[in-house]
Design an enzyme around this catalytic site. Structure first.
Site, mmCIF file in Angstrom:
data_model
loop_
_atom_site.group_PDB
_atom_site.id
_atom_site.type_symbol
_atom_site.label_atom_id
_atom_site.label_comp_id
_atom_site.label_asym_id
_atom_site.label_seq_id
_atom_site.Cartn_x
_atom_site.Cartn_y
_atom_site.Cartn_z
ATOM 1 N N ASP A 128 0.811 -1.225 0.000
ATOM 2 C CA ASP A 128 0.000 0.000 0.000
ATOM 3 C C ASP A 128 0.846 1.280 0.000
ATOM 4 O O ASP A 128 0.340 2.354 -0.316
ATOM 5 C CB ASP A 128 -0.928 0.019 1.225
ATOM 6 C CG ASP A 128 -1.829 -1.204 1.297
ATOM 7 O OD1 ASP A 128 -2.067 -1.829 0.249
ATOM 8 O OD2 ASP A 128 -2.293 -1.543 2.410
ATOM 9 N N GLU A 223 -9.512 0.506 -4.118
ATOM 10 C CA GLU A 223 -10.555 -0.187 -3.337
ATOM 11 C C GLU A 223 -11.133 0.692 -2.226
ATOM 12 O O GLU A 223 -12.269 0.520 -1.814
ATOM 13 C CB GLU A 223 -9.992 -1.478 -2.733
ATOM 14 C CG GLU A 223 -8.836 -1.232 -1.760
ATOM 15 C CD GLU A 223 -8.288 -2.494 -1.109
ATOM 16 O OE1 GLU A 223 -8.771 -3.591 -1.387
ATOM 17 O OE2 GLU A 223 -7.344 -2.355 -0.294
#
Ligand code: F6P
Length: 343
Positions: A128, A223
């Site tokens: 991430d 997302e």
């Protein structure tokens, strides 16, 4: 011979084995005995360990995942776990622990340094790239390149069928994978958690693009992105040990809205765990290796409570406390660069 241990916690990512290998190679060369803790903090609670010598890390550099296994176990969650962890740490006779992980694993590492286990150093990992105080975490570059390749592939099928394709990428509440894979893959719209989705604007961009003769478009959505009036979309309501929801599904909702509002046939492709698997890029292997070596140096120099970090092209160390304070999110300047290529 002083004994040090290494663990990998949280979501796996390519490059973890480079860190383990580097810790073992550098550790042994500095005269340490190295122990692997299996499955993150779970292994320290359950006393599940494995000895690590030169042969056990031979040939692991190109392998994705982690030879130690991982888990999302939080020792502060279940009553009694923290004490078990502390007892095992003491009984194993550990001089120091190298914790490799993201905000959750390193958040625990920081708490433990305040809570009776001071000799911990951290190594920043996550696809991430959302950990503060380091320019990059390892794992991100591999995930980014996988996502970029998928976007390239989606282009050819979208173009042939004259469709819109929405590619949903991971990244949790930060848009790093989306923004960088979107720029690298030439996406026509990129949507990130840092900027709420304006569906009218998204459709206007697509329509304008089609008005100049293009018959397909690629939309990359993180997302964790959410509509202006909405909230983030989740796969289930259950929270993990660290209170995180399982994100996923925004791509489906977005595709439905785009098709309804533009009339163009729209499909969605959720890249999912494909982004986390497989062999690490050269960048991640080198970064993981540099971080692993640095972590052992921090132990030797008794710089506990610190984390190896990348600043420019230098490996530095920063306070674990600072690294886990706040998420590192996408800089609006980078988003403005991406916007130049929308539509
Ligand atoms: O933190 C890494 C990550 O891959 C996130 O991008 C994603 O939201 C999450 O982990 C998925 O977690 P799991 O592997 O538990 O489904």
């Amino acid at each position: 011979m002083a004994r040090i241990a290494v663990l990998t916690g949280g979501g796996d990512c390519p490059g973890l084995n480079s860190v383990i290998r580097a810790v073992v190679r550098k550790g042994i060369s500095e005269g340490y005995e190295v122990l692997g803790i299996k499955n993150g903090w779970k292994g320290l609670i359950e006393n599940d360990t494995m000895p690590l010598d030169l042969n056990s890390v031979s040939g692991i550099l190109p392998k994705g995942g982690t030879i130690l296994g991982t888990s999302r176990t939080n020792p502060y969650k279940q009553q009694g776990d923290l004490q078990k962890l502390k007892d095992n740490y003491k009984n194993l006779g550990l001089h120091a622990l190298i914790a490799t992980g993201g905000e959750d694993t390193l958040g625990v590492a920081y708490k433990l340094t305040e809570d009776g286990i001071p000799n911990i150093v951290g190594v920043p990992k996550t696809i991430d790239n959302d950990l503060s105080c380091t320019d990059y975490t390892f794992g991100f570059d591999t995930a980014l390149n996988v996502a970029m390749e998928c976007i390239d592939r989606l282009h050819t099928t979208a173009e042939s069928h004259h469709r819109i394709i929405v590619a949903e990428v991971m990244g949790r509440h930060a848009g790093w994978i989306a923004i960088e894979s979107g720029i690298a893959g030439g996406a026509d719209v990129i949507l990130i958690p840092e900027i709420p989705i304006d569906i009218e604007e998204v459709c206007a961009i697509i329509k304008k693009r089609h008005a100049r003769g293009k018959t397909f478009s690629i939309v990359v959505v993180a997302e964790g992105a959410q509509f202006k009036e909405g909230t983030f979309v989740t796969q289930e309501h259950k929270l993990d040990d660290f209170g995180h929801v399982r994100l996923g599904g925004i791509g489906e909702n977005l595709a439905a809205e785009i098709e309804k509002r533009t009339g163009y046939e729209t499909r969605v492709s959720v890249l999912g765990h494909i982004q986390r698997g497989g062999s690490p890029t050269a960048f991640d292997r080198v970064l993981g290796t540099r971080f692993g070596v640095k972590a052992v140096e921090l132990v030797t120099n008794k710089k506990f409570g610190r984390m190896a970090a990348l600043s420019g092209n230098k490996i530095i160390d920063v306070a674990l406390e600072e690294a886990v304070k706040a998420l590192k999110t996408v800089d609006p300047e980078l988003y403005n660069i991406a916007r130049v290529f929308f539509g």
